[in-house]
Design a protein around this motif. Sequence first.
Motif, PDB file in Angstrom:
ATOM      1  N   ALA A  52       0.860  -1.189   0.000  1.00 19.88           N
ATOM      2  CA  ALA A  52       0.000   0.000   0.000  1.00 19.88           C
ATOM      3  C   ALA A  52       0.892   1.233   0.000  1.00 19.88           C
ATOM      4  N   CYS A  53       1.668   1.357  -1.044  1.00 18.57           N
ATOM      5  CA  CYS A  53       2.689   2.405  -1.138  1.00 18.57           C
ATOM      6  C   CYS A  53       2.103   3.772  -1.435  1.00 18.57           C
ATOM      7  N   GLY A  54       0.801   3.843  -1.756  1.00 14.59           N
ATOM      8  CA  GLY A  54       0.224   5.126  -2.117  1.00 14.59           C
ATOM      9  C   GLY A  54       0.875   5.664  -3.372  1.00 14.59           C
ATOM     10  N   VAL A  55       1.285   6.927  -3.328  1.00  9.96           N
ATOM     11  CA  VAL A  55       1.845   7.562  -4.525  1.00  9.96           C
ATOM     12  C   VAL A  55       3.355   7.372  -4.638  1.00  9.96           C
ATOM     13  N   GLY A  56       3.950   6.583  -3.747  1.00 17.88           N
ATOM     14  CA  GLY A  56       5.314   6.140  -3.943  1.00 17.88           C
ATOM     15  C   GLY A  56       6.421   6.938  -3.298  1.00 17.88           C
ATOM     16  N   TYR A  57       6.094   8.015  -2.562  1.00 16.41           N
ATOM     17  CA  TYR A  57       7.188   8.814  -1.999  1.00 16.41           C
ATOM     18  C   TYR A  57       8.013   8.018  -0.988  1.00 16.41           C
ATOM     19  N   SER A  70      16.510  -3.693  -4.098  1.00 15.80           N
ATOM     20  CA  SER A  70      15.315  -3.298  -4.850  1.00 15.80           C
ATOM     21  C   SER A  70      14.170  -2.980  -3.904  1.00 15.80           C
ATOM     22  N   VAL A  71      13.224  -2.190  -4.404  1.00 16.05           N
ATOM     23  CA  VAL A  71      11.988  -1.885  -3.679  1.00 16.05           C
ATOM     24  C   VAL A  71      10.823  -2.119  -4.624  1.00 16.05           C
ATOM     25  N   VAL A  72       9.820  -2.837  -4.153  1.00 11.19           N
ATOM     26  CA  VAL A  72       8.574  -3.009  -4.894  1.00 11.19           C
ATOM     27  C   VAL A  72       7.484  -2.247  -4.145  1.00 11.19           C
ATOM     28  N   GLY A  73       6.797  -1.349  -4.843  1.00  7.17           N
ATOM     29  CA  GLY A  73       5.670  -0.639  -4.262  1.00  7.17           C
ATOM     30  C   GLY A  73       4.377  -1.119  -4.888  1.00  7.17           C
ATOM     31  N   ILE A  74       3.423  -1.505  -4.057  1.00  5.57           N
ATOM     32  CA  ILE A  74       2.139  -1.979  -4.585  1.00  5.57           C
ATOM     33  C   ILE A  74       0.999  -1.192  -3.949  1.00  5.57           C
ATOM     34  N   ASP A  75      -0.035  -0.956  -4.727  1.00  3.66           N
ATOM     35  CA  ASP A  75      -1.198  -0.249  -4.211  1.00  3.66           C
ATOM     36  C   ASP A  75      -2.411  -0.623  -5.051  1.00  3.66           C
ATOM     37  N   TYR A  95       6.704  -0.466  -9.461  1.00  7.40           N
ATOM     38  CA  TYR A  95       5.364  -0.262  -8.919  1.00  7.40           C
ATOM     39  C   TYR A  95       4.371  -1.180  -9.618  1.00  7.40           C
ATOM     40  N   TYR A  96       3.450  -1.757  -8.814  1.00  9.93           N
ATOM     41  CA  TYR A  96       2.417  -2.642  -9.361  1.00  9.93           C
ATOM     42  C   TYR A  96       1.062  -2.253  -8.790  1.00  9.93           C
ATOM     43  N   LEU A  97       0.045  -2.358  -9.649  1.00 13.12           N
ATOM     44  CA  LEU A  97      -1.340  -2.199  -9.209  1.00 13.12           C
ATOM     45  C   LEU A  97      -1.793  -3.550  -8.656  1.00 13.12           C
ATOM     46  N   LEU A 100      -3.697  -6.511  -2.000  1.00  8.82           N
ATOM     47  CA  LEU A 100      -3.082  -7.545  -1.163  1.00  8.82           C
ATOM     48  C   LEU A 100      -4.070  -8.243  -0.238  1.00  8.82           C
ATOM     49  N   THR A 101      -5.355  -7.896  -0.328  1.00  9.82           N
ATOM     50  CA  THR A 101      -6.329  -8.681   0.431  1.00  9.82           C
ATOM     51  C   THR A 101      -6.862  -9.835  -0.412  1.00  9.82           C
ATOM     52  N   SER A 102      -6.483  -9.875  -1.699  1.00  7.49           N
ATOM     53  CA  SER A 102      -6.888 -10.989  -2.567  1.00  7.49           C
ATOM     54  C   SER A 102      -5.632 -11.765  -2.956  1.00  7.49           C
ATOM     55  N   ASN A 103      -5.723 -12.589  -3.960  1.00  4.33           N
ATOM     56  CA  ASN A 103      -4.577 -13.403  -4.363  1.00  4.33           C
ATOM     57  C   ASN A 103      -3.446 -12.523  -4.899  1.00  4.33           C
ATOM     58  N   VAL A 104      -2.233 -12.914  -4.554  1.00  4.76           N
ATOM     59  CA  VAL A 104      -1.062 -12.185  -5.039  1.00  4.76           C
ATOM     60  C   VAL A 104      -0.925 -12.435  -6.536  1.00  4.76           C
ATOM     61  N   THR A 105      -0.712 -11.357  -7.284  1.00  4.86           N
ATOM     62  CA  THR A 105      -0.619 -11.499  -8.735  1.00  4.86           C
ATOM     63  C   THR A 105       0.687 -12.166  -9.147  1.00  4.86           C
ATOM     64  N   SER A 106       0.735 -12.569 -10.409  1.00  3.65           N
ATOM     65  CA  SER A 106       1.883 -13.347 -10.897  1.00  3.65           C
ATOM     66  C   SER A 106       3.199 -12.588 -10.790  1.00  3.65           C
ATOM     67  N   GLU A 107       3.147 -11.240 -10.838  1.00  5.12           N
ATOM     68  CA  GLU A 107       4.379 -10.467 -10.755  1.00  5.12           C
ATOM     69  C   GLU A 107       5.146 -10.734  -9.460  1.00  5.12           C
ATOM     70  N   LEU A 108       4.416 -11.027  -8.387  1.00  3.12           N
ATOM     71  CA  LEU A 108       5.070 -11.238  -7.089  1.00  3.12           C
ATOM     72  C   LEU A 108       5.017 -12.684  -6.635  1.00  3.12           C
ATOM     73  N   SER A 109       4.396 -13.538  -7.397  1.00  4.02           N
ATOM     74  CA  SER A 109       4.260 -14.938  -6.996  1.00  4.02           C
ATOM     75  C   SER A 109       5.635 -15.568  -6.793  1.00  4.02           C
TER      76      SER A 109
END
Length: 358
Positions: A52-57, A70-75, A95-97, A100-109
């Motif tokens: 839940a990185c918000g706008v990424g700052y 590395s840093v991964v920001g998701i929101d 950054y990924y759309l 995280l309350t549902s299934n983790v997408t393939s990008e982070l699997s």
Amino acid sequence: MKTSELMLDDKEMNGGERLYPQHFNEAWPDHRERYQLALQYIKRGYRVLDAACGVGYGSCYLATNSGCDSVVGIDVNEHAISWAKEYFSNDKVQYYLMDLTSNVTSELSGRHFDVITSFETIEHLSDESAFLSNVSCMLREGGLFLVSAPNEDVVPYLANPFQPTGKNPHHQRHYKPQEFQKLLRDNGLYILEKFTQAPDTVIRGEHGWTNILVCTNVAVPEAPPLSIMDEALETLSIARMYSLWPQLGGPLAESSSFSAYHIRLKEVTSDYVTLSMAFNQLKSGDGHGALATLDGIDCEKCPDVSFFRGLAYQSLGDLPRAVNMYSKALIVKDRLNSHLIQWADQQLIGIFKGIIRV
């Protein structure tokens, strides 16, 4: 663009509480302080997830100011992710759309992170357990999870003193300290350290308006109790918080021992305002006026006053009384600012040199 202009509430952007700065320093101070705390836990080569990185700052700040790999920001908010990519891009950040309350997408699997941060998030979620389950799955064994939530004891969910209607429409709940800790333990996380936020600071403890827990996913001893120094720092910081926002609640504010501490803090603050007034009188040559101002301060509670009385008597040419006051100040030098001690020494030496020359 001014910070005050950065809040967007458009429903189409799922706006609500989101802040849209273009630079890290435009974010609210308490938001920045959480990421500054997280920086202490990120080592060279670490992989970091900002959930839940918000706008990424914050994501960009961690990437820029640490030796992480590395840093991964998701929101979950598409507009926020677009803003992050535009204003907070960095070679080490992706950054990924994602929800995280549902299934983790393939990008982070299958990916595991050394540190996961999640600030200003869990109080917004209808299913916090699903979120924590996904976080646990993505945290490497022995990794660290830093998570914050509003303190129900201080800022009640249904009677929020900072909300015109008494309730933040974007929050699902707030947590009492023990409830927050139990939620994490029930989801397989073990608490290493407890921090809390008061005006302009993050301190160890749990009596501020927002609590921050540092957790791991392997069994460890419970976080140790606060040291005496940490307890004192928390008490002073929380006392200042209540002096700024007396409408805040909580058991600490209502305890008799804390009330006495709070009253004492106000006395000390008042004493130092009076010292400042007397010093300005001395600079303008009004020694008698300074002495009259200083008479309102108890030297037992504020030993600095002896030094300033010494200055006043010296300015009036009453050297015996000046020496007496400087000597009183030096007797309690363990309670005085080091600069005042040095100054008192210099004044005494100057007086005695003058007397010897005469």
